[in-house]
Structure formats: structure tokens, C-alpha cells
Design a protein around this motif. Structure first.
Motif, mmCIF file in Angstrom:
data_model
loop_
_atom_site.group_PDB
_atom_site.id
_atom_site.type_symbol
_atom_site.label_atom_id
_atom_site.label_comp_id
_atom_site.label_asym_id
_atom_site.label_seq_id
_atom_site.Cartn_x
_atom_site.Cartn_y
_atom_site.Cartn_z
ATOM 1 N N LEU A 265 0.826 -1.197 0.000
ATOM 2 C CA LEU A 265 0.000 0.000 0.000
ATOM 3 C C LEU A 265 0.867 1.256 0.000
ATOM 4 C CD1 LEU A 265 -2.645 -1.128 2.658
ATOM 5 C CD2 LEU A 265 -2.991 -0.976 0.184
ATOM 6 N N TYR A 266 0.365 2.284 -0.656
ATOM 7 C CA TYR A 266 1.004 3.601 -0.674
ATOM 8 C C TYR A 266 0.136 4.590 0.088
ATOM 9 C CZ TYR A 266 4.220 1.946 -4.281
ATOM 10 O OH TYR A 266 5.195 1.263 -4.956
ATOM 11 N N ASN A 267 0.790 5.428 0.891
ATOM 12 C CA ASN A 267 0.092 6.449 1.671
ATOM 13 C C ASN A 267 0.156 7.779 0.920
ATOM 14 O OD1 ASN A 267 -0.412 4.748 4.044
ATOM 15 N ND2 ASN A 267 1.811 4.794 4.276
ATOM 16 N N ILE A 268 -0.955 8.148 0.318
ATOM 17 C CA ILE A 268 -1.024 9.346 -0.509
ATOM 18 C C ILE A 268 -1.764 10.444 0.250
ATOM 19 C CG2 ILE A 268 -1.773 10.305 -2.710
ATOM 20 C CD1 ILE A 268 0.362 8.141 -2.976
ATOM 21 N N LYS A 269 -1.193 11.639 0.230
ATOM 22 C CA LYS A 269 -1.829 12.781 0.891
ATOM 23 C C LYS A 269 -2.023 13.904 -0.123
ATOM 24 C CE LYS A 269 -0.599 13.828 5.045
ATOM 25 N NZ LYS A 269 0.244 14.290 6.197
ATOM 26 N N GLY A 270 -3.252 14.401 -0.195
ATOM 27 C CA GLY A 270 -3.534 15.556 -1.025
ATOM 28 C C GLY A 270 -3.704 16.788 -0.151
ATOM 29 N N LYS A 271 -3.046 17.902 -0.533
ATOM 30 C CA LYS A 271 -3.126 19.132 0.243
ATOM 31 C C LYS A 271 -3.693 20.267 -0.594
ATOM 32 C CE LYS A 271 0.619 18.524 3.619
ATOM 33 N NZ LYS A 271 1.834 19.141 4.201
ATOM 34 N N LEU A 272 -4.504 21.069 0.065
ATOM 35 C CA LEU A 272 -5.030 22.288 -0.532
ATOM 36 C C LEU A 272 -4.517 23.459 0.280
ATOM 37 C CD1 LEU A 272 -7.012 23.966 -2.333
ATOM 38 C CD2 LEU A 272 -8.779 23.440 -0.627
ATOM 39 N N GLU A 273 -3.816 24.393 -0.390
ATOM 40 C CA GLU A 273 -3.232 25.558 0.288
ATOM 41 C C GLU A 273 -3.843 26.834 -0.289
ATOM 42 O OE1 GLU A 273 1.112 25.463 0.516
ATOM 43 O OE2 GLU A 273 1.027 23.388 -0.174
ATOM 44 N N ILE A 274 -4.328 27.683 0.603
ATOM 45 C CA ILE A 274 -4.804 29.010 0.221
ATOM 46 C C ILE A 274 -4.078 29.987 1.141
ATOM 47 C CG2 ILE A 274 -6.784 30.540 0.000
ATOM 48 C CD1 ILE A 274 -8.529 28.092 -0.368
ATOM 49 N N GLY A 275 -3.116 30.697 0.563
ATOM 50 C CA GLY A 275 -2.254 31.525 1.408
ATOM 51 C C GLY A 275 -1.444 30.616 2.328
ATOM 52 N N LYS A 276 -1.498 30.906 3.621
ATOM 53 C CA LYS A 276 -0.788 30.072 4.582
ATOM 54 C C LYS A 276 -1.702 29.036 5.249
ATOM 55 C CE LYS A 276 2.800 33.443 5.721
ATOM 56 N NZ LYS A 276 3.477 34.196 6.817
ATOM 57 N N ARG A 277 -2.896 28.964 4.762
ATOM 58 C CA ARG A 277 -3.831 28.015 5.349
ATOM 59 C C ARG A 277 -3.862 26.724 4.533
ATOM 60 N NH1 ARG A 277 -9.198 31.385 6.955
ATOM 61 N NH2 ARG A 277 -8.693 31.600 9.152
ATOM 62 N N ILE A 278 -3.994 25.596 5.237
ATOM 63 C CA ILE A 278 -3.898 24.285 4.603
ATOM 64 C C ILE A 278 -5.031 23.384 5.083
ATOM 65 C CG2 ILE A 278 -2.499 22.183 4.370
ATOM 66 C CD1 ILE A 278 -0.034 23.909 4.850
ATOM 67 N N THR A 279 -5.556 22.597 4.177
ATOM 68 C CA THR A 279 -6.382 21.446 4.553
ATOM 69 C C THR A 279 -5.916 20.266 3.718
ATOM 70 O OG1 THR A 279 -8.631 20.649 4.924
ATOM 71 C CG2 THR A 279 -8.250 21.844 2.880
ATOM 72 N N GLU A 280 -6.067 19.084 4.240
ATOM 73 C CA GLU A 280 -5.504 17.917 3.559
ATOM 74 C C GLU A 280 -6.420 16.714 3.712
ATOM 75 O OE1 GLU A 280 -2.465 16.443 7.075
ATOM 76 O OE2 GLU A 280 -1.805 18.033 5.700
ATOM 77 N N LYS A 281 -6.187 15.729 2.838
ATOM 78 C CA LYS A 281 -6.943 14.475 2.875
ATOM 79 C C LYS A 281 -5.996 13.338 2.518
ATOM 80 C CE LYS A 281 -11.368 12.475 1.443
ATOM 81 N NZ LYS A 281 -11.817 12.329 2.832
ATOM 82 N N SER A 282 -6.014 12.277 3.303
ATOM 83 C CA SER A 282 -5.111 11.148 3.097
ATOM 84 C C SER A 282 -5.878 9.924 2.625
ATOM 85 C CB SER A 282 -4.358 10.813 4.390
ATOM 86 O OG SER A 282 -3.515 11.883 4.765
ATOM 87 N N GLU A 283 -5.268 9.179 1.729
ATOM 88 C CA GLU A 283 -5.837 7.935 1.219
ATOM 89 C C GLU A 283 -4.716 6.910 1.071
ATOM 90 O OE1 GLU A 283 -8.974 7.301 0.582
ATOM 91 O OE2 GLU A 283 -9.882 9.306 0.592
ATOM 92 N N ARG A 284 -5.083 5.630 1.220
ATOM 93 C CA ARG A 284 -4.134 4.552 0.929
ATOM 94 C C ARG A 284 -4.578 3.835 -0.338
ATOM 95 N NH1 ARG A 284 -2.978 0.590 5.754
ATOM 96 N NH2 ARG A 284 -5.211 0.225 5.448
ATOM 97 N N ILE A 285 -3.624 3.581 -1.196
ATOM 98 C CA ILE A 285 -3.945 2.917 -2.457
ATOM 99 C C ILE A 285 -3.013 1.733 -2.664
ATOM 100 C CG2 ILE A 285 -4.811 5.031 -3.520
ATOM 101 C CD1 ILE A 285 -2.150 5.093 -5.137
ATOM 102 N N GLY A 286 -3.460 0.829 -3.499
ATOM 103 C CA GLY A 286 -2.613 -0.249 -3.977
ATOM 104 C C GLY A 286 -2.528 -0.145 -5.478
ATOM 105 N N ILE A 287 -1.374 -0.371 -6.011
ATOM 106 C CA ILE A 287 -1.181 -0.316 -7.454
ATOM 107 C C ILE A 287 -1.328 -1.738 -7.999
ATOM 108 C CG2 ILE A 287 0.453 0.179 -9.296
ATOM 109 C CD1 ILE A 287 1.596 2.404 -7.525
ATOM 110 N N ARG A 288 -2.335 -1.948 -8.809
ATOM 111 C CA ARG A 288 -2.562 -3.247 -9.413
ATOM 112 C C ARG A 288 -3.482 -3.101 -10.598
ATOM 113 N NH1 ARG A 288 -7.501 -2.748 -9.241
ATOM 114 N NH2 ARG A 288 -8.923 -3.241 -7.561
ATOM 115 N N THR A 289 -3.457 -4.079 -11.488
ATOM 116 C CA THR A 289 -4.454 -4.157 -12.532
ATOM 117 C C THR A 289 -5.417 -5.277 -12.171
ATOM 118 O OG1 THR A 289 -3.132 -5.674 -13.887
ATOM 119 C CG2 THR A 289 -2.855 -3.314 -14.277
ATOM 120 N N LEU A 290 -6.689 -5.046 -12.402
ATOM 121 C CA LEU A 290 -7.693 -6.054 -12.094
ATOM 122 C C LEU A 290 -8.827 -5.926 -13.092
ATOM 123 C CD1 LEU A 290 -8.597 -8.270 -10.020
ATOM 124 C CD2 LEU A 290 -9.944 -6.480 -8.923
ATOM 125 N N GLN A 291 -9.189 -7.037 -13.690
ATOM 126 C CA GLN A 291 -10.308 -6.998 -14.615
ATOM 127 C C GLN A 291 -11.158 -8.253 -14.469
ATOM 128 O OE1 GLN A 291 -7.278 -7.828 -18.218
ATOM 129 N NE2 GLN A 291 -9.392 -7.663 -18.932
#
Length: 859
Positions: free
Chosen positions: A306-332
Motif C-alpha cells: 500500500l502507498y500512503n497518498i496525501k492531497g493538500k489544498l493551500e490558500i495563502g498560509k492556510r492548509i487542509t488535507e486528505k489522506s488515502e491509501r492505495i494499492g497499485i494493481r491491474t484487475l479486470q
């Protein structure tokens, strides 16, 4: 979110939110509203303490107002609860800084179900779907200081009756809706009118306990400027060198603004992009790459990285963020035409994978009661039992994030049903819009989990319409109404749900109904998945499991009671008869206890007492399902999945489960563990042939010796043959075959057994047995089983040996808690075994309570 960012939270007499103190604080802060809740019956004066998350039944139980619903016949005394309204309230405080925030909202993660929400006396929300999340802006209603939050839960039965009576025709519903048991007027089945867990209204393994309440947390959330509504992580392509992905930020902005979004992996920045926010909710894609990616594999094939991915939103010096865990795979989901029909199998990272596992229902009839420990236990059971898939069944709930997190970590794929089962549904505009929003909520919440394998529209509705006679029955009453009912089906399962998957999770497959042969096509054995209930409902013999085989067997099963220790927790000695009122009440299949007895007497003598009946019932269930586990795997690659019904229970009951309500393993779970081993040697008879197949799920070939022999019950070798074999990777093939009638000429069928071993580097990697007659016709000896108990880390090691065959040796420790690494197995003379017992008992206590039972002593 770290402590420095949570400047807006402080605990007062109830819940207090302190406002943002300085300009470089987080854009958004949230706190759970979980303290000082009270509730009451809406037409009564008395207010009582409540727990949130929770529900009416558990709150009444905690306050001593009702008795345990699971004990004896108590469930039947509680049917009044769902026909009255209930009210919950608490107080939260907001300080002067918090009130200055741009936005103040209540975020309800789960309201069950018809809920009118009031803040300081003003209604701010009317909810009507247990499965949706509700975010409501309350800034106009709140004030500095104390604020009252009050929620009126209207009776789901009364609301359902209104809709039932207004509909103009009766919508077909299976008798799993136990309206008569629930004392609903005229037995009207109203469950389909309410977007609520179907199993609350009863099922053929569950009680009827229709509750209300805040079943998931509620948060008070404040923010300035903007917030991240959702972060979708889309995999575009993957190679050994790199994985190409896109992070799609869904951002709600209060006004046009300049901002920056970044993506990090374990703290390392992978992408940074400047964006211009527009007012309202908009999406902003950001491409990024991960070099030399580690792939996510299912249990048994490799690491579930698993990879721990964090997305951040910055407006000026203010920040909010959201974290997700993903797995890299192909599945069909592969649906290719072949000589037999159309395939149905999952290909993971380019490899066809046989799916081994079970169907999963909620762990409790009151889902807020399910703990992290319970989730961990059921997923650990799945992992050590060699499962690689669970099917989240469509009559329960979209499960909590924690369950999917654990599946991600442990390499367990999830076949995810939408929450529709065994019933047709309304098709009015309001209902369809509600379903549309429900689908969006849940797909967006769950889509980043690598464990999600597929979305399935419903459980058994297509089968009911075409195969259970519903279509003909409705057309006979009114062709016009039948057409309306079918149109509702196609609107939901052929349009709304597949469109939602295509919109919000286009990388995953959609299957409209389980079982089926394709969109709108009833199931057959050559083109899709199948639920086989000829064994049980049709009283077909167990051996039919090995011949009634489809491309993917997504349901099949046989019942058993819980073990004696569990029965003691809901019954008294006067109830210890399978046809007592309590035992019949804790059995919801219409043919239940009599069918268990019918099958038992086909293969076994009549047990001597109630406790022996439970033990033999466990053996019966496990030995019966063994035909299916092995037959399905032998049929690969024609058949590429075997999901037994079911792994768990929502209350203590006789059911098809392999672990009971307390997650105690039945014999079936031990047999499933062995039947799903990565390498399996499987002896069987087919017409007049005696054969041995070897199944190898590993991705490398095996060079070994196949040892076949006949032993008598004293362990004496009567016949033996050894041959070298090369077992290809990811394969199922026959390696031994002979004419059964010739082979049996020199065999004493009631005194001997067939034993098969696969030996690699002088170690047995798989072993199995076959008996030549039903056990009731076998002359079982009375073994002298010797055992020795030695303390080891976390428990004890038990060494066992026997002078004669000990059939289905079962170890117990009375009413104490513990877990045996193996149980219900055949102990063969001259083949001693060592079993690990995990327990906190002292050796002295263990020696006092430890007991062994073998099948010969049960009759």
C-alpha cells in the motif's frame, strides 16, 4: 490533522468548538459530537442517556428498559419499538472565534433512517436513507455559546405503511421480510419502501429488530474559503518502471480564489499545481507518477503493498488535507467467449486468479455495536483460511471504512453488492433519486480501496423475477403493474447503478445481479455466476456440489447450530432440543432444523443427545461443503470462484455460517482453511473412476511425489503407490485415475480409507482422505487418544497420537475462550500431530477443562 492544526476544538460540558485563532491555521477543522446525548420515546416524558453512534435498541438495553434481544424469545417482545417515534438530543458550544468562520456544518455519517434534524428549534434536514451521508450548513441557525441539536426519528414501519398503501399495487418481496413476526398490520412487507438495511426486517438467518438512531458518527465541521470534499486517485497505467496516476481533487469553494494543490507519497512531494478555485463544487485533476511501483497482490500470491497518498489544498498560509491509501494493481473481470460459453474470472496483474472465500453479512444486527476487534478477527480468519475474496452481500450495509482498510492490508478482494436483495423495489422519481445519491456517496467513499474488485447491483432479484415465479405471478394479476415493477428494476440496475459506476469509478466492473449470466439474463452454468441451493432447499445429495458447477460459484451452503458454549449464552437446559421453541426461534430457515436432521441421517447414525447433535451437525456441514470446495477448484479454469455462504452471523443462531456470532470457528471454517490451501491434493470418485487431482494456485510449478495408499483403521498399510509429478503453476489437473470397481475388489470398504499425500523435498505439503462408504456404514473403532500439553508463547502446544483412527477429533475447553489451530480432523495411527491452542488459561485450568471427542462416541 495534528494537534497544532486542531485549534478549533475544546471539550466543554458537551461539545465545544473553538474558532480559528490565527491566519495560518487549518482551513477546516471537525470534531465528533458524541457526548451528553439523551433520548426518549417521542410520546413519553422520560429522557435517558444515549450512546452515539448507537441505536434505540442498544440504548434501551443499556438503560435496563428491555432485556437482551438475543436471549431465548426476547426478540418477540420488542416488536413495538419500531412502530413509535424516538427523539435524540444533545448540546454543543461554539465560542466567539468559531462563529466567525465562513461555514459551519453538521456532517452526519449515518442516520437510520427517517430523521428530522433541528438546530435550536429550526429544522435543517429531513433525511430518509440509512446509507447516505448528510452534510448540512447550520451557520444561520447556530449562535455563540450553547446550541441544541435535536433529531426526531420517525418510525420506519409507519412511514413504510404510508408508502405501501399509496403505491396502488403490492411489490413482490421474499418472506425474509418477517412482517408477520413483526406484528405489522395485515403482514404488509414494507421494507422495500425504506432505504434501510434489509436484514433489519429479518432474514432466514437473522432476527427482526428494526431500529433507529445515529448509527455512524456526527461531526461539527467549520471551514474558511474551501474544503476538500473528496480525493479520487485514478490509476492510468502501470509498468515495472512507473505507475501513472491522476489525483482528482473535488473542492467546495466559497468564492473564486487562487490556491495550490499538492500530492505526497509518505511525505515526499510528487506533484504541485496552482489552480483557480471557482465558487461551488468543482474538480481539479493533478497527474503524478510513482517510480518502480510495488504491486498489490491478493492473499497467497504476494504482498498487499500500500502507498500512503496525501492531497493538500493551500490558500495563502492556510492548509487542509486528505489522506488515502492505495494499492497499485491491474484487475479486470474477464468475460471472453469460449467453447463452453462466456468466462467469468478475475485477472490480477495479468494473472487469472481463482477466488476463494465466503459471503459476508454484518457482524451484528445493530451495526454500531461492531468493534474494531470484531473486524480484525473476521479478516484475520479470512487471511489464515487462505481466502482472497469476500462478497459483501446486498441485504446488509455498505461496510465501515475499517473493514475495507483491513481487506486492503491483507490482500482480500471485495465483491461489493449494492444494498438490494431478494425483493423488487419502487420506481417513483423520489426513490430513484435517493438511490442515485446513495450510489454516488458510497462509490466515492470506497473507490480508492484496492480491495474493491467489482460492484454488483443486487442479490438474487433477477433470479427471483425469472426463476422464483415472480414474473408469472405478477403478470397473472396485472400485466400493467408487472411491467411497472420490471421497469423499476431496469431503471435501478440497468441504468442508475451502472451509470454511477461509470461516472465515479470507471476502472471497475459492474455486474447487475448475482446470480446472472449477463445484463438482464438469468443465471446458467456456462455464462456467469451461480447460487446453488439444490443442496439444502432441494435436498440434493452433497455429491451434487461436485457436478453442479458454474463459471463462478458465488453462493452455496449448508446449516449448522453454534457450538454448545454459544448455545448456553442464549438458551437454558430446558431449551436443549432442536425442536424446542427457543431453538426454532433461533432458526429462521423455513425448513431449517428438520433439514439438518434429514441430511444427518443420510450419512450418520442418530446422535445420542443434544450436545452430540451439535457436534455431529458441525461435522456434517463441514464434510458436506468439502464436496463443493474441492469440486469447484478441480473444475478450474472452467470454474474460477468459490464463495461459501456465509462466514459470519449477526446474532447467535443456527445458520449457514462457518464462524458463529462470537466468531468461534465451526468445523466448516477449519475445512475451508484446508480446502483453500494454495496447493491441494483432492481424491474423489467420478462415475466408476477413482481419481486424484492436484490444484496449484502458486505462480511457480511444483516437482513432488504423489503418494496414494489404503490404510486400515489401525494404521496398517494395505496398498501404496508413489509417482513423481510436475504440477504446473496456477493449474488444476488429474494425476491419478483407476476404475473404481476394479480398485475396490481388494478393499474392505467399511474398515479402510484412502489416503493421499503430496510430498516435496521429503515434506508433506498437502494431504487428504477419502472414505469408501457413508460414515453410518463404517465400522468406526474406539480410539485411545493420547495427548501432552506444553506451554508455549501465547498458549499451549498439544501433542496428539492414537492407536486407532480417531474420526473428526474435536477438542474443547468447556466454556473458556481459546483458539485451536486445527480441530475436527481425522487423527490416524502412527501419524501424531501438534496443535497450537491460543488462550490465556493457566496450565492447571486447561488440564481441568480440556476434553476430546471423536465421532465414534457421538452415537
Amino acid at each position: 490533522m495534528n494537534r497544532k492544526q486542531i485549534l478549533g476544538i475544546a471539550l466543554l460540558s458537551a461539545i465545544s468548538l473553538v474558532g480559528c485563532q490565527k491566519k495560518d491555521a487549518s482551513l477546516m477543522v471537525a470534531t465528533k459530537i458524541s457526548a451528553n446525548w439523551t433520548f426518549h420515546q417521542a410520546d413519553k416524558e422520560e429522557w435517558l442517556p444515549a450512546t452515539v453512534p448507537g441505536c434505540v435498541h442498544t440504548d434501551l438495553l443499556a438503560n435496563g428498559k428491555i432485556e437482551d434481544p438475543f436471549y431465548r424469545l426476547n426478540e418477540h417482545k420488542l416488536q413495538w419499538i419500531d412502530k413509535v417515534n424516538w427523539e435524540y438530543k444533545t448540546t454543543f458550544n461554539i465560542d466567539p472565534d468559531a462563529i466567525k468562520r465562513d461555514r459551519i456544518a453538521l456532517d452526519f455519517k449515518g442516520l437510520d433512517t427517517y430523521a428530522d434534524v433541528f438546530v435550536n428549534g429550526t429544522q435543517v434536514l429531513s433525511a430518509d436513507n440509512m446509507f447516505r451521508e448528510w452534510l448540512v450548513d447550520v451557520k444561520p441557525q447556530v449562535k455563540e455559546g450553547a446550541n441544541e441539536l435535536r433529531i426526531l426519528f420517525r418510525s420506519p414501519i409507519i412511514e413504510g405503511l404510508k408508502k405501501y398503501d399509496a403505491n396502488g399495487y403490492v411489490i413482490p418481496v421474499s418472506d425474509n421480510d418477517q412482517a408477520i413476526n413483526g406484528e405489522v398490520p395485515d403482514g404488509k412487507m414494507v421494507s422495500v419502501y425504506t432505504r434501510k438495511a434489509g436484514y433489519h426486517f429479518g432474514w432466514d438467518w437473522g432476527p427482526r429488530l428494526v431500529s433507529s438512531g445515529l448509527w455512524r458518527p456526527v461531526y461539527l465541521t467549520v471551514w474558511d474559503d474551501a474544503r476538500i470534499e473528496n480525493l479520487q486517485l485514478k490509476q492510468n497505467s502501470v509498468s515495472e518502471k512507473e505507475a501513472s496516476l491522476t489525483a482528482v481533487f473535488e473542492i467546495e469553494a466559497n468564492a473564486v480564489n487562487e490556491a495550490t494543490v499538492t500530492i505526497q507519497n509518505d511525505g515526499n512531494e510528487l506533484a504541485r499545481t496552482n489552480i483557480k478555485l471557482t465558487k461551488g463544487i468543482s474538480t481539479y485533476p493533478v497527474d503524478f507518477k510513482i517510480e518502480n511501483p510495488k504491486l498489490w497482490w491478493t492473499n497467497g500470491l504476494g504482498e498487499a503493498h500500500l502507498y500512503n497518498i496525501k492531497g493538500k489544498l493551500e490558500i495563502g498560509k492556510r492548509i487542509t488535507e486528505k489522506s488515502e491509501r492505495i494499492g497499485i494493481r491491474t484487475l479486470q473481470l474477464v468475460r471472453d467467449k469460449d467453447a463452453n460459453g462466456t468466462s467469468f474470472y478475475f485477472k490480477l496483474n495479468g494473472v487469472p486468479v481463482f477466488m476463494k472465500g465466503a459471503n459476508y453479512i454484518p457482524n451484528d444486527v445493530f451495526p454500531a455495536r461492531v468493534t474494531d476487534e470484531m473486524y480484525q478477527k473476521v479478516i484475520n480468519t479470512s487471511k489464515i483460511s487462505n481466502f482472497n475474496m469476500l462478497r459483501i452481500w446486498g441485504g446488509g450495509i455498505y461496510e465501515n471504512d475499517r473493514l475495507y482498510d483491513l481487506c486492503d492490508q491483507n490482500g482480500i478482494l471485495v465483491w461489493q453488492d449494492f444494498m438490494f436483495a431478494c425483493a423488487m423495489f419502487p420506481g417513483d422519481d423520489a426513490f430513484l433519486e435517493n438511490v442515485k445519491q446513495e450510489a454516488a456517496d458510497n462509490i466515492k467513499r470506497m473507490r480508492n480501496h484496492p480491495s474493491i474488485a467489482m460492484w454488483c447491483g443486487n442479490n438474487e432479484i433477477l433470479a427471483a423475477w425469472f426463476g422464483w415465479g415472480w414474473k408469472q405471478k405478477e403478470e397473472a394479476k396485472s400485466k400493467e403493474n408487472a411491467d411497472k415493477i420490471w421497469k423499476s428494476y431496469t431503471d435501478i440496475f440497468h441504468h442508475i447503478l451502472p451509470d454511477a459506476v461509470a461516472t465515479y469509478d470507471p476502472g471497475r466492473s459492474y455486474w447487475d445481479s448475482s446470480p446472472c449470466a449477463g445484463m438482464g439474463n438469468p443465471s446458467d452454468l456456462n455464462n456467469g455466476d451461480d447460487h446453488y441451493w439444490g443442496v439444502w432447499w432441494g435436498k440434493d445429495p452433497f455429491k451434487m456440489y461436485a457436478t453442479h458447477i458454474a463459471r463462478f460459484m458465488s453462493e452455496y451452503g449448508f446449516q449448522s447450530f453454534p457450538e454448545m458454549k454459544t448455545v448456553k449464552q442464549y438458551a437454558t437446559p430446558e431449551d436443549y432440543d432442536i425442536f424446542s421453541e427457543v431453538m426454532k426461534s433461533h432458526q429462521r430457515s423455513s425448513i431449517g432444523n428438520g433439514t439438518i436432521e434429514y441430511y444427518m441421517l443420510q450419512d450418520y447414525k442418530k446422535p445420542k443427545n443434544f450436545e452430540s447433535f451439535l457436534y455431529v451437525n458441525h461435522v456434517l456441514q463441514a464434510e458436506g461443503i468439502k464436496f463443493a470446495l474441492e469440486g469447484h477448484r478441480r473444475a478450474a479454469p472452467f470454474c474460477m470462484g468459490s464463495l461459501v455462504w456465509q462466514i459470519n452471523d449477526c446474532w447467535p443462531v443456527a445458520s449457514w455460517s462457518s464462524t458463529d456470532y462470537y466468531q468461534r470457528w465451526k468445523a466448516l471454517q477449519y475445512f475451508a482453511k484446508k480446502g483453500f490451501e494454495p496447493v491441494l491434493v483432492s481424491p474423489y470418485t467420478n462415475n466408476d473412476s477413482l481419481k486424484v487431482d492436484i490444484i496449484n494456485d502458486k505462480l511457480s510449478e511444483i516437482k513432488a511425489q504423489l503418494v496414494t495408499k489404503v490404510l486400515d483403521f489401525d494404521g496398517k498399510e494395505i496398498w501404496k503407490e508413489t509417482k513423481d509429478v510436475t504440477v504446473p503453476a496456477n493449474s488444476s489437473n488429474t494425476f491419478f485415475g483407476t476404475k473404481n470397481s476394479d480398485f475396490m475388489k481388494n478393499i474392505q470398504a467399511n474398515k479402510q480409507l484412502f489416503v493421499v499425500e503430496l510430498v516435496e523435498n521429503n515434506a508433506i505439503i498437502s494431504t487428504n482422505t477419502l472414505y469408501f462408504k457413508p460414515i453410518k456404514d463404517v465400522l468406526l473403532p474406539k480410539p485411545d487418544v493420547k495427548f501432552e500439553i506444553n506451554a508455549v508463547q501465547d498458549g499451549f502446544e498439544i501433542s496428539l497420537s492414537t492407536d486407532k483412527l480417531a474420526k473428526n477429533l474435536y477438542m474443547t475447553i468447556g466454556d473458556e475462550e481459546g483458539f485451536f489451530s486445527d480441530n475436527y480432523f481425522d487423527l490416524i495411527p502412527a501419524q501424531p500431530v501438534k496443535i497450537k491452542l491460543e488462550t490465556k488459561l493457566t496450565k492447571e485450568k486447561l488440564q481441568e477443562v480440556f476434553a476430546i471427542q471423536t465421532l465414534d462416541g457421538a452415537f
